[in-house]
Design a protein around this motif. Structure first.
Motif, PDB file in Angstrom:
ATOM      1  N   THR A   7      16.105  -4.199   2.541  1.00 21.54           N
ATOM      2  CA  THR A   7      15.191  -4.247   3.687  1.00 21.54           C
ATOM      3  C   THR A   7      15.082  -5.639   4.295  1.00 21.54           C
ATOM      4  N   HIS A  55       5.306   1.678   2.401  1.00 26.11           N
ATOM      5  CA  HIS A  55       5.300   0.342   1.804  1.00 26.11           C
ATOM      6  C   HIS A  55       5.587  -0.653   2.916  1.00 26.11           C
ATOM      7  N   VAL A  57       6.945  -3.781   4.302  1.00 27.02           N
ATOM      8  CA  VAL A  57       7.949  -4.735   3.829  1.00 27.02           C
ATOM      9  C   VAL A  57       7.939  -6.036   4.619  1.00 27.02           C
ATOM     10  N   ARG A  58       7.332  -6.012   5.812  1.00 30.32           N
ATOM     11  CA  ARG A  58       7.303  -7.221   6.634  1.00 30.32           C
ATOM     12  C   ARG A  58       6.214  -7.093   7.687  1.00 30.32           C
ATOM     13  N   ASP A  60       2.400  -7.354   9.633  1.00 28.73           N
ATOM     14  CA  ASP A  60       1.052  -6.872   9.388  1.00 28.73           C
ATOM     15  C   ASP A  60       0.642  -5.953  10.522  1.00 28.73           C
ATOM     16  N   ARG A  73      -0.790  -5.320   5.374  1.00 24.74           N
ATOM     17  CA  ARG A  73      -0.103  -6.606   5.240  1.00 24.74           C
ATOM     18  C   ARG A  73       1.102  -6.416   4.328  1.00 24.74           C
ATOM     19  N   THR A  74       2.008  -7.344   4.373  1.00 29.40           N
ATOM     20  CA  THR A  74       3.223  -7.263   3.565  1.00 29.40           C
ATOM     21  C   THR A  74       2.872  -6.995   2.107  1.00 29.40           C
ATOM     22  N   GLY A  75       3.545  -6.011   1.528  1.00 34.10           N
ATOM     23  CA  GLY A  75       3.333  -5.647   0.134  1.00 34.10           C
ATOM     24  C   GLY A  75       2.409  -4.461  -0.065  1.00 34.10           C
ATOM     25  N   ASP A  76       1.632  -4.096   0.946  1.00 34.84           N
ATOM     26  CA  ASP A  76       0.718  -2.960   0.799  1.00 34.84           C
ATOM     27  C   ASP A  76       1.489  -1.659   0.647  1.00 34.84           C
ATOM     28  N   VAL A  77       0.934  -0.768  -0.183  1.00 35.64           N
ATOM     29  CA  VAL A  77       1.469   0.571  -0.382  1.00 35.64           C
ATOM     30  C   VAL A  77       0.323   1.542  -0.115  1.00 35.64           C
ATOM     31  N   TYR A  97       7.722  -0.983   7.940  1.00 33.99           N
ATOM     32  CA  TYR A  97       7.291  -0.272   6.738  1.00 33.99           C
ATOM     33  C   TYR A  97       8.303   0.803   6.370  1.00 33.99           C
TER      34      TYR A  97
END
Length: 116
Positions: A7, A55, A57-58, A60, A73-77, A97
Motif C-alpha cells: 500500500t 484500515h 493506511v494514509r 486522515d 487517522r492513519t492506522g485506525d481500523v 483506506y
C-alpha cells in the motif's frame, strides 16, 4: 501466502477511487484500496449485504455513521456492519483506506429442475 500489493508503493494515478483491488478470481474475500484527495468525500449511503473492515493506511478524515462523525487517522481500523450508514470525508492530506469484506456473489440465472 503471496504478497498481493504494497500500500505504500501505489501509483499516484488514479487520484480518486479504487487504487488497487484483488484480481484473483478464486477467492472468498474482496479488498480494495480507496483514495480520496484532500477535501473530497463519499456521500453517506447504506452499505451492502456484507460486513466491511476498513484500515486507514494514509492520511486522515471523518467517517460518517448513524451515530455521527468519527475522526479517522492513519492506522485506525473500523468495522462497518452490513446495511449500515457510512460516508467518508478526506482531511487536508487526503485519505486512503483498505476495505476487506466477504466476496459478494453476483446474480446468476440458474435453471430449474428438469421438467419444470
Amino acid at each position: 501466502m503471496p504478497i498481493l500489493t504494497n500500500t505504500a508503493e501505489q501509483s499516484d494515478q488514479p487520484r480518486r477511487g479504487a487504487v488497487w483491488s484483488i484480481a484473483e478470481s478464486e477467492r472468498e474475500l474482496d479488498s480494495n484500496l480507496i483514495r480520496l484527495p484532500a477535501g473530497d468525500s463519499i456521500a453517506a449511503h447504506v452499505g451492502a449485504e456484507v460486513d466491511t473492515l476498513i484500515h486507514v493506511v494514509r492520511g486522515d478524515g471523518i467517517l460518517l455513521t448513524e451515530a455521527g462523525e468519527e475522526p479517522l487517522r492513519t492506522g485506525d481500523v473500523a468495522l462497518l456492519p452490513r446495511r449500515t450508514l457510512r460516508g467518508f470525508q478526506a482531511g487536508e492530506d487526503g485519505l486512503e483506506y483498505l476495505t476487506v469484506h466477504r466476496r459478494r456473489q453476483s446474480l446468476r440465472i440458474q435453471s430449474g429442475p428438469s421438467g419444470a
